[in-house]
Design a protein around this motif. Structure first.
Motif, PDB file in Angstrom:
ATOM      1  N   ARG A 111     -49.059  97.117  44.845  1.00  0.00           N
ATOM      2  CA  ARG A 111     -50.091  97.954  45.310  1.00  0.00           C
ATOM      3  C   ARG A 111     -50.806  98.441  44.252  1.00  0.00           C
ATOM      4  O   ARG A 111     -49.900  98.795  43.138  1.00  0.00           O
ATOM      5  CB  ARG A 111     -49.345  98.814  46.077  1.00  0.00           C
ATOM      6  CG  ARG A 111     -48.829  98.421  47.494  1.00  0.00           C
ATOM      7  CD  ARG A 111     -48.685  99.688  48.374  1.00  0.00           C
ATOM      8  NE  ARG A 111     -47.323 100.253  47.998  1.00  0.00           N
ATOM      9  CZ  ARG A 111     -46.266  99.947  48.692  1.00  0.00           C
ATOM     10  NH1 ARG A 111     -46.162  98.942  49.805  1.00  0.00           N
ATOM     11  NH2 ARG A 111     -45.091 100.573  48.387  1.00  0.00           N
ATOM     12  N   LEU A 112     -52.123  98.830  44.216  1.00  0.00           N
ATOM     13  CA  LEU A 112     -52.610  99.412  43.157  1.00  0.00           C
ATOM     14  C   LEU A 112     -52.423 101.047  43.117  1.00  0.00           C
ATOM     15  O   LEU A 112     -52.486 101.683  44.388  1.00  0.00           O
ATOM     16  CB  LEU A 112     -54.436  99.319  43.226  1.00  0.00           C
ATOM     17  CG  LEU A 112     -54.808  97.896  42.985  1.00  0.00           C
ATOM     18  CD1 LEU A 112     -56.355  97.883  43.343  1.00  0.00           C
ATOM     19  CD2 LEU A 112     -54.787  97.520  41.447  1.00  0.00           C
ATOM     20  N   CYS A 113     -51.766 101.655  42.027  1.00  0.00           N
ATOM     21  CA  CYS A 113     -51.413 102.805  41.790  1.00  0.00           C
ATOM     22  C   CYS A 113     -52.210 103.602  40.874  1.00  0.00           C
ATOM     23  O   CYS A 113     -52.147 103.369  39.694  1.00  0.00           O
ATOM     24  CB  CYS A 113     -50.058 102.797  41.829  1.00  0.00           C
ATOM     25  SG  CYS A 113     -49.076 102.473  43.243  1.00  0.00           S
ATOM     26  N   LEU A 114     -52.594 104.813  40.935  1.00  0.00           N
ATOM     27  CA  LEU A 114     -52.985 105.562  40.165  1.00  0.00           C
ATOM     28  C   LEU A 114     -51.997 106.565  39.420  1.00  0.00           C
ATOM     29  O   LEU A 114     -51.333 107.369  40.381  1.00  0.00           O
ATOM     30  CB  LEU A 114     -54.134 106.488  40.778  1.00  0.00           C
ATOM     31  CG  LEU A 114     -54.761 107.698  39.753  1.00  0.00           C
ATOM     32  CD1 LEU A 114     -55.281 107.223  38.427  1.00  0.00           C
ATOM     33  CD2 LEU A 114     -55.765 108.791  40.223  1.00  0.00           C
TER      34      LEU A 114
ATOM     35  N   ALA B 250     -52.584 119.049  32.611  1.00  0.00           N
ATOM     36  CA  ALA B 250     -52.377 119.893  31.808  1.00  0.00           C
ATOM     37  C   ALA B 250     -50.927 120.840  31.952  1.00  0.00           C
ATOM     38  O   ALA B 250     -50.400 121.211  30.747  1.00  0.00           O
ATOM     39  CB  ALA B 250     -53.623 121.051  31.283  1.00  0.00           C
ATOM     40  N   ASP B 251     -50.657 120.892  32.881  1.00  0.00           N
ATOM     41  CA  ASP B 251     -49.331 121.683  33.370  1.00  0.00           C
ATOM     42  C   ASP B 251     -48.182 120.634  33.254  1.00  0.00           C
ATOM     43  O   ASP B 251     -46.935 121.014  33.323  1.00  0.00           O
ATOM     44  CB  ASP B 251     -49.432 122.356  34.368  1.00  0.00           C
ATOM     45  CG  ASP B 251     -50.086 123.552  34.451  1.00  0.00           C
ATOM     46  OD1 ASP B 251     -50.408 123.883  33.303  1.00  0.00           O
ATOM     47  OD2 ASP B 251     -50.535 124.136  35.564  1.00  0.00           O
ATOM     48  N   GLY B 252     -48.131 119.500  32.967  1.00  0.00           N
ATOM     49  CA  GLY B 252     -47.212 118.314  33.126  1.00  0.00           C
ATOM     50  C   GLY B 252     -47.186 117.893  34.501  1.00  0.00           C
ATOM     51  O   GLY B 252     -45.911 117.354  34.528  1.00  0.00           O
ATOM     52  N   TRP B 253     -47.651 118.168  35.326  1.00  0.00           N
ATOM     53  CA  TRP B 253     -47.470 117.463  36.600  1.00  0.00           C
ATOM     54  C   TRP B 253     -48.152 116.026  36.607  1.00  0.00           C
ATOM     55  O   TRP B 253     -48.937 115.720  36.225  1.00  0.00           O
ATOM     56  CB  TRP B 253     -48.257 118.226  37.855  1.00  0.00           C
ATOM     57  CG  TRP B 253     -47.457 119.605  38.173  1.00  0.00           C
ATOM     58  CD1 TRP B 253     -47.726 120.864  37.769  1.00  0.00           C
ATOM     59  CD2 TRP B 253     -46.459 119.720  39.161  1.00  0.00           C
ATOM     60  NE1 TRP B 253     -46.956 121.764  38.341  1.00  0.00           N
ATOM     61  CE2 TRP B 253     -46.024 121.235  39.178  1.00  0.00           C
ATOM     62  CE3 TRP B 253     -45.718 118.790  39.695  1.00  0.00           C
ATOM     63  CZ2 TRP B 253     -44.869 121.273  39.903  1.00  0.00           C
ATOM     64  CZ3 TRP B 253     -44.594 119.033  40.654  1.00  0.00           C
ATOM     65  CH2 TRP B 253     -44.248 120.532  40.856  1.00  0.00           C
ATOM     66  N   ILE B 254     -47.054 115.328  37.128  1.00  0.00           N
ATOM     67  CA  ILE B 254     -47.410 113.805  37.331  1.00  0.00           C
ATOM     68  C   ILE B 254     -47.522 113.331  38.497  1.00  0.00           C
ATOM     69  O   ILE B 254     -46.585 113.459  39.215  1.00  0.00           O
ATOM     70  CB  ILE B 254     -46.333 112.945  36.394  1.00  0.00           C
ATOM     71  CG1 ILE B 254     -46.481 113.291  35.027  1.00  0.00           C
ATOM     72  CG2 ILE B 254     -46.741 111.461  36.376  1.00  0.00           C
ATOM     73  CD1 ILE B 254     -45.449 112.704  34.044  1.00  0.00           C
ATOM     74  N   SER B 255     -48.754 112.900  39.093  1.00  0.00           N
ATOM     75  CA  SER B 255     -48.918 112.344  40.475  1.00  0.00           C
ATOM     76  C   SER B 255     -49.069 110.945  40.616  1.00  0.00           C
ATOM     77  O   SER B 255     -49.829 110.137  39.729  1.00  0.00           O
ATOM     78  CB  SER B 255     -50.003 113.178  41.091  1.00  0.00           C
ATOM     79  OG  SER B 255     -50.078 114.370  40.896  1.00  0.00           O
ATOM     80  N   VAL B 256     -48.484 110.207  41.583  1.00  0.00           N
ATOM     81  CA  VAL B 256     -48.381 108.966  41.854  1.00  0.00           C
ATOM     82  C   VAL B 256     -49.316 108.627  42.956  1.00  0.00           C
ATOM     83  O   VAL B 256     -48.784 109.011  44.161  1.00  0.00           O
ATOM     84  CB  VAL B 256     -47.254 107.988  41.846  1.00  0.00           C
ATOM     85  CG1 VAL B 256     -47.566 106.771  41.808  1.00  0.00           C
ATOM     86  CG2 VAL B 256     -46.459 108.258  40.520  1.00  0.00           C
ATOM     87  N   TRP B 257     -50.475 107.897  43.078  1.00  0.00           N
ATOM     88  CA  TRP B 257     -51.253 107.890  44.442  1.00  0.00           C
ATOM     89  C   TRP B 257     -51.567 106.297  44.561  1.00  0.00           C
ATOM     90  O   TRP B 257     -51.824 105.533  43.723  1.00  0.00           O
ATOM     91  CB  TRP B 257     -52.777 108.529  44.124  1.00  0.00           C
ATOM     92  CG  TRP B 257     -52.933 109.880  43.772  1.00  0.00           C
ATOM     93  CD1 TRP B 257     -52.832 110.509  42.598  1.00  0.00           C
ATOM     94  CD2 TRP B 257     -52.907 110.962  44.566  1.00  0.00           C
ATOM     95  NE1 TRP B 257     -52.925 111.861  42.435  1.00  0.00           N
ATOM     96  CE2 TRP B 257     -52.782 112.154  43.885  1.00  0.00           C
ATOM     97  CE3 TRP B 257     -53.130 111.082  46.149  1.00  0.00           C
ATOM     98  CZ2 TRP B 257     -52.960 113.400  44.742  1.00  0.00           C
ATOM     99  CZ3 TRP B 257     -52.902 112.211  46.507  1.00  0.00           C
ATOM    100  CH2 TRP B 257     -52.983 113.647  45.743  1.00  0.00           C
ATOM    101  N   GLU B 258     -50.934 106.196  45.860  1.00  0.00           N
ATOM    102  CA  GLU B 258     -51.615 104.645  46.317  1.00  0.00           C
ATOM    103  C   GLU B 258     -52.903 104.543  46.729  1.00  0.00           C
ATOM    104  O   GLU B 258     -53.275 105.046  47.722  1.00  0.00           O
ATOM    105  CB  GLU B 258     -50.529 104.270  47.632  1.00  0.00           C
ATOM    106  CG  GLU B 258     -48.997 104.109  47.085  1.00  0.00           C
ATOM    107  CD  GLU B 258     -48.037 103.178  48.137  1.00  0.00           C
ATOM    108  OE1 GLU B 258     -48.755 103.177  49.215  1.00  0.00           O
ATOM    109  OE2 GLU B 258     -47.177 103.076  47.703  1.00  0.00           O
ATOM    110  N   LEU B 259     -53.565 103.656  46.023  1.00  0.00           N
ATOM    111  CA  LEU B 259     -55.219 103.675  46.128  1.00  0.00           C
ATOM    112  C   LEU B 259     -55.421 103.020  47.395  1.00  0.00           C
ATOM    113  O   LEU B 259     -56.413 103.624  48.014  1.00  0.00           O
ATOM    114  CB  LEU B 259     -55.608 102.721  45.100  1.00  0.00           C
ATOM    115  CG  LEU B 259     -55.515 103.623  43.554  1.00  0.00           C
ATOM    116  CD1 LEU B 259     -56.139 102.840  42.498  1.00  0.00           C
ATOM    117  CD2 LEU B 259     -56.431 104.824  43.626  1.00  0.00           C
ATOM    118  N   ASP B 260     -54.833 101.997  48.160  1.00  0.00           N
ATOM    119  CA  ASP B 260     -55.177 101.640  49.319  1.00  0.00           C
ATOM    120  C   ASP B 260     -55.175 102.555  50.668  1.00  0.00           C
ATOM    121  O   ASP B 260     -56.125 102.713  51.348  1.00  0.00           O
ATOM    122  CB  ASP B 260     -54.622 100.433  49.606  1.00  0.00           C
ATOM    123  CG  ASP B 260     -54.796  99.081  48.804  1.00  0.00           C
ATOM    124  OD1 ASP B 260     -55.857  98.978  48.184  1.00  0.00           O
ATOM    125  OD2 ASP B 260     -54.056  98.277  48.802  1.00  0.00           O
ATOM    126  N   SER B 261     -54.293 103.600  50.502  1.00  0.00           N
ATOM    127  CA  SER B 261     -53.995 104.235  51.459  1.00  0.00           C
ATOM    128  C   SER B 261     -54.599 105.899  51.156  1.00  0.00           C
ATOM    129  O   SER B 261     -54.757 106.575  52.058  1.00  0.00           O
ATOM    130  CB  SER B 261     -52.600 104.357  51.991  1.00  0.00           C
ATOM    131  OG  SER B 261     -51.660 104.874  50.681  1.00  0.00           O
TER     132      SER B 261
END
Lengths: 685, 452
Positions: free
Chosen positions: A514-517, A522-533
């Motif tokens: 799966r393609l993921c972003l 700047a606050d150090g929050w890291i998010s992982v998004w699944e691009l297809d959904s």
């Protein structure tokens, strides 16, 4: 460049004609009549064919040489008899169209060579009656004849077809002499009729009315019909016109009465009676509407519009019955009998947009062509198989000419045959062409055409399927997935804005490909998004606001690197690792050797199909990223078979290059990266 | 493999498979060598086959065995080529095309032995009545391919015959020649217009029951009638077994043939069917009388052909008399008296077709077509037609015409009736059209070639 187009909707009883000139279109009145409806009548008198009102006028004098509706003969695929002359459908229709053509040219003042003819919804592709329509159009002097379905035209009627979404489903109820219910998918030039039901309901209604007239006025009408010679037939035609006239009058009156002849008693018809006569036809209509909707795999809720058209739309009881049956608003125009012609005119205005550009020629293929002696022959056999090479002077194929001589087709120079493009036994000529591979020398002399250049302040990834290019903003503010072939955006993902400023982002290939972003702020929050959904897979925070983010795609883990404490003269960086499935923190280490011991962690995707070297899926070309003596990045392409260099592109100083091929071997891609920008070049192969 | 007919040309085997006899010649460069029948040494081979249980014997070998097992023997099977229904040869069934394969294979093997090298190319002569779509043409090609030839050409028999060397001055281009071909099994006539490389067949006619063998049958029945007295005891003795009856029939037919051949150059013949039978006599005159009705039909066939073609007899340059049956002196008389045409003859009338075909091979031109080469690059034009297919209505530009990007080049009609234009995606010049209007074309097909 746009040519004038004549639009003709030949109905069973009425014909509508429109002229399209550029982006303008207008209906044409019949010269003899005052309305836009030309009677679909043909009369053969001693001087030749008369059509329309002229034919209507003559029918009293020569009723045996009159026929209403040349199209009925086409519908039935039968001949008509005009007194002693047998007239086929194509002859009658040709005569009709020829007269319309002459009249239209006279009004337009210039020749018209193109015709759009509407075809009944039940003339499906492959129906021989379509050939009859085309043949009649051609015989009437139009070299180019276009056919478009009545139902498609009705759906496209500008009066009722506004505001439809692309791909929307329209239920068309076209009530002429034939009643049609059809589902049309509206999508510009690709608008198509999906399902249809037809019935002779309109005709049947007229027949019921005539029968009623006959039984009501039995005492005086039968003697009229039974009159010897032409008089009986004349009376019959009069009676048809009479009942139609009464039927039309009921559109705005509850009761009408009229006299067939000045001496006949009055005949009365009420709306109630008409409703009773029309009841079976209406039941058919509502059930057919439901049927065509479900046959198209849809439900009434899926419909974008229901359009009611044709003369029958004027029957006062139709619209309420449909609305009640389908639970939908019904769209209908003030002149429903003109709907098909208006829609056909709109279709014809779009003629200039119905154009397909030529495919881009393949860089590595060139045609080899032979003139067949005598211009025709039959291909006996290929002596060189596809994918095989041949020598200069070798016999590539043999062709048998009609006089049974067999010719050898010779290769003038050595090469490789890629595709035959004709099979043994095929009739060929005047030229036989095969596809051959271009020689490396010719390839080097004629570089491939660059299709496009795409630029982003961020990074590019060639998806492992080599069909999609992924464009990622450097700060992770958006991701666009583009098609490799033309660069069009297939999908776009924009993460919802957070509290802090976006700081970085990259696309990785996650579990199950799966393609993921992976984006961090700047606050150090890291998010992982699944691009297809477009869903958020996980989100966690590294309070140390990392300045470096690395991902191990195989383990699906992430490492943040932040500036650590100063220890003596050294500043030791701190590495924290996280599980990307859960967002859980795994460990934190201060270790200079961490990166060496954990080579799986990388700043960009290891599954990226852009690489330092790539081989074309067809195995014929190899692309490599190299450097010139002064360190400038260079893309070099070699012919695998000969190892000759066939193409070379040099980048700018400071750029790095990686290369790839599209899955269908039609495109060569290179990504040139510098610190702040990333550029993709695409060439057609 | 190459197809030129210069000094280095590969050999070509020219074959005339006739109903009753066949012949072949190897053409290599300028030389033509007839392939003799190995048993008799004659240039013609009987078109006969015999299945001996293991292999197919062909020609004289088959003729020799036919008396021992008449049911395993067959000839005249070329007549059955159209229906191609199999016949029983002893225990096995063979289709006519398989019998022709046997003949052609044998001829090829003998020719290769004679030539000393393999022969891959063949020219087969076929009757003019095999029209272009005739299945018999396909079967003849298939038979020759099955016999091992890679390349097979066909040549109409009257065209071949008119190329044959004739006594006296050759025909001139434009001459109208009536080819009168009385073969062993059939009579064929054709009117051809002489050309330099090719003779045009203007019309043809045939009689399937008028051949030399039918005359043999007339003579045989005459022998049976005249010799009834001494033949009857033999017939009743043979009637006890089928093979014996067949053998007796064959013997009478062969006797009739012998009598006919001798009458070609003798006024009267006296011969014996068997050593113990009385002598049998026949004169040329008697033979003429016997053959007259049949020859009369051939003459009528010729005059009807000319009438059908609207050609007057005085417009015909000559009648070319070929075929083994034309050796009978009565034929010449009949043609001169009945048709009023000057006669042209060949030395061996039964070999006219094969000799002519052999001469046609070098004069019919090279068989090599080299691909077009152009200094400018050529690109194919193809389009992604919506829906995948359409009918090409017409081309909107002509070859040699330059066009700009976006210009419509062709117009097509999709199966649904919509008319679409196929446009240029870059400027260029149209070079060659590959597809004529009216053709159903598919997305991706190369429809034309252009120069960018």
């Amino acid at each position: 460049m746009a040519e004038p187009i004549l639009v003709v909707d030949v109905g069973a009883s009425g014909t509508r004609v429109a002229l399209v000139d550029g982006d303008r279109s207008g209906l044409i009145r019949e010269p003899g009549g005052a309305t836009y409806v030309w009677p679909s009548s043909v009369c053969l008198d001693d001087t030749g064919y008369l059509i329309g009102t002229a034919a209507e006028r003559r029918k009293r004098a020569i009723p045996r040489r009159y026929i209403d509706g040349p199209r009925r003969a086409v519908d039935a695929q039968a001949s008509m008899w005009l007194e002693n002359h047998e007239v086929t459908g194509v002859q009658a229709l040709t005569a009709y169209l020829t007269a319309v053509h002459l009249e239209a040219q006279q009004q337009y003042g210039a020749p018209i060579h193109r015709l759009t003819l509407t075809a009944p919804a039940d003339y499906l592709p492959g129906d021989p009656r379509r050939e009859v329509l085309v043949a009649a159009g051609e015989a009437a002097g139009f070299p180019d004849v276009e056919l478009v379905s009545d139902a498609v035209c009705t759906a496209l009627d500008p009066e009722t077809g506004g505001g439809l979404p692309a791909g929307g489903l329209v239920l068309v109820c076209d009530l002429g002499a034939t009643w049609t219910a059809a589902i049309v998918r509206v999508r510009g030039n690709h608008t198509t009729q999906l399902t249809h039901h037809v019935s002779a309901a309109g005709h049947d209604l007229d027949a019921l009315l005539i029968n009623d007239l006959r039984s009501e006025g039995r005492a005086w009408i039968e003697p009229l019909f039974a009159a010897p010679g032409d008089a009986g037939l004349r009376a019959y035609y009069e009676a048809i016109d009479f009942t139609r006239r009464l039927k039309h009058q009921l559109a705005d009156a509850d009761e009408v009465a009229d006299h067939l002849t000045p001496l006949a008693p009055p005949y009365r018809l009420t709306r109630e009676w008409l409703a009773a006569f029309a009841e079976p036809a209406l039941r058919w209509l509502v059930s057919s509407c439901m049927a065509v909707v479900s046959e198209a795999g849809a439900t009434p809720e899926d419909l974008s519009a229901i359009v009611l058209a044709g003369g029958g739309a004027r029957l006062p009881m139709v619209e309420p019955a449909l609305r009640a049956g389908l639970g939908h608003q019904i769209r209908t125009s003030a002149e429903p009998e003109l709907a098909v012609a208006r829609g056909a005119a709109r279709w014809s205005v779009g003629a200039v947009t119905r154009a397909v550009p030529a495919d881009r020629p393949r860089w590595r293929i060139e045609p080899v062509s032979w003139e067949i002696p005598g211009a025709v022959g039959q291909l006996s056999r290929w002596l060189v198989a596809e994918g095989h090479s041949y020598q200069a002077g070798e016999v590539v194929a043999q062709v048998r000419t009609p006089d049974e001589r067999v010719f050898d087709l010779i290769a003038p120079q050595a090469g490789t045959l890629l595709a035959h493009r004709a099979a043994a036994g095929d009739h060929v000529g005047p030229v036989l062409v095969a596809a051959a591979a271009k020689a490396p020398k010719a390839l080097a002399e004629q570089p491939p055409a660059q299709r496009q250049r795409l630029d982003v302040a961020g990074s590019w990834l060639l998806a492992p399927d080599r069909q999609r290019l992924v464009e990622c903003d450097a700060a992770g503010r958006y991701v666009r997935v583009r098609g490799v072939d033309d660069g069009t955006v297939i999908s776009e993902f924009v993460p919802p804005p957070g509290d802090a400023a976006p700081h970085g982002g990259r696309v990785y290939i996650g579990p199950e490909g799966r393609l993921c972003l992976v984006a961090w702020d700047a606050d150090g929050w890291i998010s992982v998004w699944e691009l297809d959904s477009g869903t958020l897979a996980t989100r966690f925070r590294d309070p140390s606001t990392p300045d470096k983010v690395l991902v191990d795609e195989a383990q699906w883990r992430l490492a943040t690197e932040a500036e650590g404490k100063v220890v003596g003269r050294y500043r030791r960086s701190a590495v924290t690792t996280w599980d990307l499935r859960t967002g859980a923190r795994l460990e934190k280490v201060n270790d200079d050797a961490w990166a060496r011991r954990n080579p799986g962690y990388a700043a960009r995707s290891g599954a990226d199909a852009f690489a330092a070297a790539a081989t074309c899926p067809d195995g014929q070309l190899r692309a490599t990223a190299s450097e010139t003596a002064d360190g400038t990045a260079t893309l070099v392409v070699h012919d695998v078979a000969t190892d000759h260099e066939v193409f070379r592109v040099q980048g700018s100083p400071g750029q790095r290059v990686r290369v790839g091929f599209s899955a269908d071997a039609r495109q060569l891609l290179a990504v040139w990266e510098s610190d702040d920008r990333s550029v993709v070049d695409v060439w057609d192969l | 493999m190459s197809g030129t007919f210069d000094g280095t040309a590969p050999p070509v085997l020219v074959i005339d498979v006739g109903t009753t006899s066949s012949s072949a010649a190897v053409v290599a460069g300028d030389t033509t060598v007839l392939v003799p029948e190995p048993v008799t040494g004659a240039a013609t081979w009987p078109s006969s086959v015999f299945w001996d249980g293991q292999q197919m014997l062909v020609g004289t070998l088959a003729e020799r065995r036919k008396r021992s097992d008449p049911e395993a023997f067959d000839s005249g099977f070329k007549r059955g080529l159209a229906a191609d229904t199999s016949v029983l040869l002893g225990p096995r069934r063979f289709r006519p095309v398989e019998q022709i394969v046997a003949i052609v294979s044998t001829l090829r093997a003998e020719a290769e032995r004679l030539h000393g090298a393999p022969i891959h190319r063949a020219v087969l002569t076929v009757p003019a009545s095999y029209e272009p779509d005739d299945v018999r043409r396909t079967r003849m090609v298939a038979a020759a391919e099955a016999a091992g030839f890679q390349t097979v050409e066909l040549l109409p028999e009257p065209v071949a015959a008119a190329f044959a060397p004739i006594a006296g001055a050759p025909f001139q281009p434009g001459d109208l020649v009536l080819v009168y071909d009385l073969g062993g099994g059939t009579f064929d006539t054709a009117l051809v217009r002489i050309g330099e490389h090719w003779h045009e067949v203007l019309g043809h006619a045939a009689l399937d029951d008028c051949g030399g063998h039918d005359i043999d049958a007339l003579i045989a029945s005459r022998v049976s009638t005249d010799g009834q007295q001494w033949l009857a005891p033999l017939t009743s003795a043979a009637s006890s077994s089928t093979p014996a009856t067949l053998r007796l029939g064959m013997a009478v037919t062969e006797f009739a043939q012998r009598v006919k051949h001798q009458l070609s150059d003798a006024a009267v013949v006296e011969d014996f069917l068997m050593p113990n039978t009385p002598s049998y006599r026949m004169s040329q005159e008697e033979l003429s009388t016997l053959a007259a009705p049949m020859l009369g039909r051939t003459a009528t066939c010729c005059t009807e052909l000319l009438a059908r073609l609207g050609v007057a007899v005085h417009d015909v340059t000559a009648a070319l008399v070929v075929g083994g049956g034309s050796r009978m002196p009565a034929v010449a008389d009949l043609l001169q008296r009945g048709l009023g045409l000057p006669l042209r003859r060949v030395v061996d009338p039964e070999l006219a077709t094969v000799r002519g075909a052999a001469r046609w091979v070098p004069v019919s031109g090279p068989r090599r077509v080299s691909a077009r080469t152009s200094p400018e690059p050529s690109v194919p034009l193809s389009w992604s037609i919506p829906g995948g297919g359409a009918r090409l209505l017409r081309w909107l530009v002509t070859p040699g015409q330059a066009y700009l990007d976006g210009v419509p080049l062709a117009r097509v009609r999709l199966p649904g009736g919509a008319v679409w234009d196929l446009t240029a995606s870059s400027p260029g010049t149209l070079d060659r059209l590959l597809v004529p209007p009216g053709t159903d074309v598919s997305a991706g097909d190369w429809l034309a070639l252009a120069r960018p």
